[in-house]
Scaffold this motif. Structure first.
Motif, PDB file in Angstrom:
ATOM      1  N   HIS A 121       0.820  -1.211   0.000  1.00  0.00           N
ATOM      2  CA  HIS A 121       0.000   0.000   0.000  1.00  0.00           C
ATOM      3  C   HIS A 121       0.858   1.267   0.000  1.00  0.00           C
ATOM      4  N   GLY A 122       1.865   1.302   0.869  1.00  0.00           N
ATOM      5  CA  GLY A 122       2.708   2.497   0.951  1.00  0.00           C
ATOM      6  C   GLY A 122       3.475   2.745  -0.326  1.00  0.00           C
ATOM      7  N   LEU A 123       4.004   1.692  -0.923  1.00  0.00           N
ATOM      8  CA  LEU A 123       4.742   1.833  -2.171  1.00  0.00           C
ATOM      9  C   LEU A 123       3.841   2.325  -3.292  1.00  0.00           C
ATOM     10  N   ALA A 124       2.633   1.773  -3.389  1.00  0.00           N
ATOM     11  CA  ALA A 124       1.699   2.215  -4.424  1.00  0.00           C
ATOM     12  C   ALA A 124       1.363   3.692  -4.259  1.00  0.00           C
ATOM     13  N   ASN A 125       1.113   4.119  -3.022  1.00  0.00           N
ATOM     14  CA  ASN A 125       0.839   5.536  -2.778  1.00  0.00           C
ATOM     15  C   ASN A 125       2.034   6.403  -3.156  1.00  0.00           C
ATOM     16  N   ALA A 126       3.223   5.975  -2.753  1.00  0.00           N
ATOM     17  CA  ALA A 126       4.428   6.763  -3.016  1.00  0.00           C
ATOM     18  C   ALA A 126       4.662   6.945  -4.514  1.00  0.00           C
ATOM     19  N   LEU A 127       4.450   5.892  -5.277  1.00  0.00           N
ATOM     20  CA  LEU A 127       4.683   5.966  -6.718  1.00  0.00           C
ATOM     21  C   LEU A 127       3.642   6.849  -7.402  1.00  0.00           C
ATOM     22  N   LEU A 128       2.398   6.766  -6.953  1.00  0.00           N
ATOM     23  CA  LEU A 128       1.319   7.502  -7.620  1.00  0.00           C
ATOM     24  C   LEU A 128       1.182   8.948  -7.139  1.00  0.00           C
ATOM     25  N   LEU A 129       1.694   9.256  -5.954  1.00  0.00           N
ATOM     26  CA  LEU A 129       1.473  10.586  -5.375  1.00  0.00           C
ATOM     27  C   LEU A 129       1.902  11.734  -6.295  1.00  0.00           C
ATOM     28  N   PRO A 130       3.117  11.749  -6.864  1.00  0.00           N
ATOM     29  CA  PRO A 130       3.477  12.894  -7.711  1.00  0.00           C
ATOM     30  C   PRO A 130       2.580  13.028  -8.944  1.00  0.00           C
ATOM     31  N   HIS A 131       2.129  11.916  -9.492  1.00  0.00           N
ATOM     32  CA  HIS A 131       1.289  11.961 -10.696  1.00  0.00           C
ATOM     33  C   HIS A 131      -0.094  12.522 -10.379  1.00  0.00           C
ATOM     34  N   VAL A 132      -0.669  12.109  -9.255  1.00  0.00           N
ATOM     35  CA  VAL A 132      -1.977  12.641  -8.880  1.00  0.00           C
ATOM     36  C   VAL A 132      -1.852  14.101  -8.459  1.00  0.00           C
ATOM     37  N   MET A 133      -0.761  14.458  -7.787  1.00  0.00           N
ATOM     38  CA  MET A 133      -0.564  15.868  -7.441  1.00  0.00           C
ATOM     39  C   MET A 133      -0.472  16.740  -8.685  1.00  0.00           C
ATOM     40  N   ALA A 134       0.217  16.265  -9.703  1.00  0.00           N
ATOM     41  CA  ALA A 134       0.310  17.027 -10.951  1.00  0.00           C
ATOM     42  C   ALA A 134      -1.075  17.230 -11.557  1.00  0.00           C
TER      43      ALA A 134
END
Length: 384
Positions: free
Chosen positions: A276-289
Motif C-alpha cells: 500500500h505504501g509503495l503504491a501511494n508513493a509511486l502515484l502521489l506525484p502523478h496525482v498531485m500534478a
C-alpha cells in the motif's frame, strides 16, 4: 471554515515518545484484561518486537503471527477464531497497518454477527467489540488512531474498508524505539504513505480549520525527518519526528479522508501484489500534478512546508514546486518511478482505472479535482 460543525476523532488515550510501550501493562490492568491476544506479522516477531512489547506484562497472552501484507478479509475470520479460542478480554495489534487493522476488525467482530463484508462502508457496525491497544512499528498508516480498517476483497479484486467510531483503538502507544533499525525501503514507503495522508487530507474538499492545522504539521515534520530516518535507521530523533508527523497526518485523515492517490492505489493493490505504501508513493506525484490546478494555494503552502523557496514565485510556480519536491523526495528515497518498474502489466491499467471509479468512490469522490474514467486511465498511463 469557522462557521461549520467539525468533528475530531482519535483513540481516547495516546502515549507518545521513546519508552512509551512500557505503559502497556498499566493499560491492560486498567481494562481488567487477564487474557489477551496479540496480533502481528512474522517479520515483527522475528525482529524481537513481541518480546519487547510484552516485557513486564503479567496477563496471559496468546500470540497470533499470521498477519499478511495487504491482508485479505479472510484473515479476520482466522484471527477471530484465535481470539475466541483464547477467551481473550482484550486485543493488541502490534506492527504496521495490516496488523492493527486486523486486530481492530477482529476485536470488533467479537461483538457482531455475520462477516466483515456485511459492514463495508461507513457507520454500519451496530455493536462494540473487545477493547484494542494498538502499537505501531512503522510511521505510516496511522491505523492506531484511525476509525477505519482496510482489507483486500478477493471477489471484487480491490480493497474495501470499514469506517466507524467503534473501530477506534482504546489505547494507542507510539514508541519510536520500536522503529529503530526499520529497513530503508520500508522506512521510505511507510513514510511516504504518511505524507500522502497529510497532503490528501490537506486538499480534501472537506478540510477544516482543525484538519488543516494537523495536516500542515504532518507535512512539515515528515519533510524534516524522513530523509534522516531513511539514511540512518538508528536516528532516534528522526524516528520520533516521523512518528509525530504520522500522528498529525492521521488526525487530519480520520476526519476528512483521502483522495485519488488512495483510490487508484487500492484498486491497483486488489489486482497486483504491491504494498500500500509503495503504491501511494509511486502515484502521489502523478496525482498531485493532475490536482494542482484545483488547489494551487494549498500546494504552494505544501512547497513551503517541505522547505522549498517560493518567494517571488507566482501561485502556479509555487504550486508546481510542491509537485517537484515530492517527486524529488521519492527519487532520493529509492521509490520506483514507474508502474512497470514494479511489474504492473500495461494491459492491467484500464482494469485498475475502472475498478477505482466503480469501487473507490468514497475516496475518488473526495479528490480536490473530479476524476473521470478517462482521466484515471491517463494518470495511470503517465505513471506506467
Amino acid at each position: 471554515m469557522f462557521m461549520e460543525v467539525t468533528r475530531f476523532r482519535t483513540a481516547p488515550v495516546v502515549y507518545f515518545g521513546p519508552g512509551a510501550v512500557s505503559r502497556l501493562e498499566a493499560e491492560l490492568r486498567q481494562l481488567g484484561a487477564e487474557r489477551v491476544v496479540l496480533l502481528t506479522d512474522p517479520g515483527v516477531a522475528r525482529a524481537g518486537l513481541v518480546e519487547r512489547a510484552l516485557a513486564g506484562v503479567t496477563a496471559q497472552v496468546g500470540v497470533f503471527v499470521e498477519v499478511e501484507p495487504e491482508p485479505p478479509v479472510t484473515l479476520v475470520e482466522r484471527a477471530v477464531a484465535f481470539i475466541r479460542a483464547h477467551e481473550a478480554q482484550a486485543v493488541i495489534g502490534l506492527g504496521g497497518g495490516s496488523s492493527m487493522d486486523t486486530a481492530k476488525m477482529a476485536a470488533l467482530m467479537m461483538g457482531n454477527k455475520g462477516s466483515v463484508a456485511d459492514y463495508w462502508g461507513t457507520d454500519r457496525v451496530p455493536h462494540a467489540g473487545l477493547p484494542v491497544i494498538a502499537i505501531p512499528t512503522t510511521a505510516g498508516t496511522s491505523s492506531e488512531i484511525s476509525p477505519a480498517a482496510v482489507f483486500v476483497d478477493p471477489e471484487a479484486h480491490t480493497k474495501k474498508g470499514v469506517n466507524c467510531n467503534l473501530l477506534l483503538a482504546r489505547v494507542a502507544i507510539l514508541d519510536p524505539e520500536l522503529t529503530l533499525g526499520l529497513p530503508p525501503a520500508l522506512t521510505a514507503s511507510t513514510g511516504l504513505d504518511a505524507l500522502t495522508h497529510a497532503i490528501e487530507a490537506y486538499t480534501s474538499p472537506r478540510a477544516s480549520l482543525l484538519t488543516d492545522g494537523n495536516a500542515e504539521r504532518g507535512v512539515q515534520l515528515i519533510g524534516e525527518h524522513l530523509r534522516r530516518a531513511y539514511a540512518r535507521g538508528d536516528d532516534l530523533e528522526a524516528r520520533t519526528g516521523m512518528f509525530a508527523g504520522c500522528l498529525f497526518a492521521g488526525l487530519a485523515l480520520a476526519e476528512v479522508n483521502v483522495g485519488a492517490v488512495h483510490g487508484l492505489a487500492q484498486a491497483l493493490g486488489g489486482r497486483h501484489p504491491v504494498g500500500h505504501g509503495l503504491a501511494n508513493a509511486l502515484l502521489l506525484p502523478h496525482v498531485m500534478a493532475f490536482n494542482r490546478i484545483a488547489c494551487r494555494a494549498k500546494y504552494a503552502r505544501v512547497a513551503e512546508l517541505l522547505g522549498e523557496y517560493t518567494e517571488g514565485l507566482s501561485l502556479d510556480e509555487a504550486a508546481e514546486r510542491a509537485v517537484e519536491a515530492v517527486r524529488r523526495l521519492t527519487v532520493e528515497l529509492g521509490i520506483p518511478q514507474r508502474l512497470r518498474d514494479i511489474n504492473v502489466p500495461r494491459n492491467l491499467l484500464d482494469e485498475v482505472a475502472q475498478s477505482a471509479i466503480d469501487t473507490q468512490q468514497r475516496v475518488m469522490g473526495n479528490n480536490p479535482r473530479a476524476v473521470s474514467l478517462d482521466e484515471a486511465r491517463a494518470i495511470l498511463r503517465l505513471a506506467w
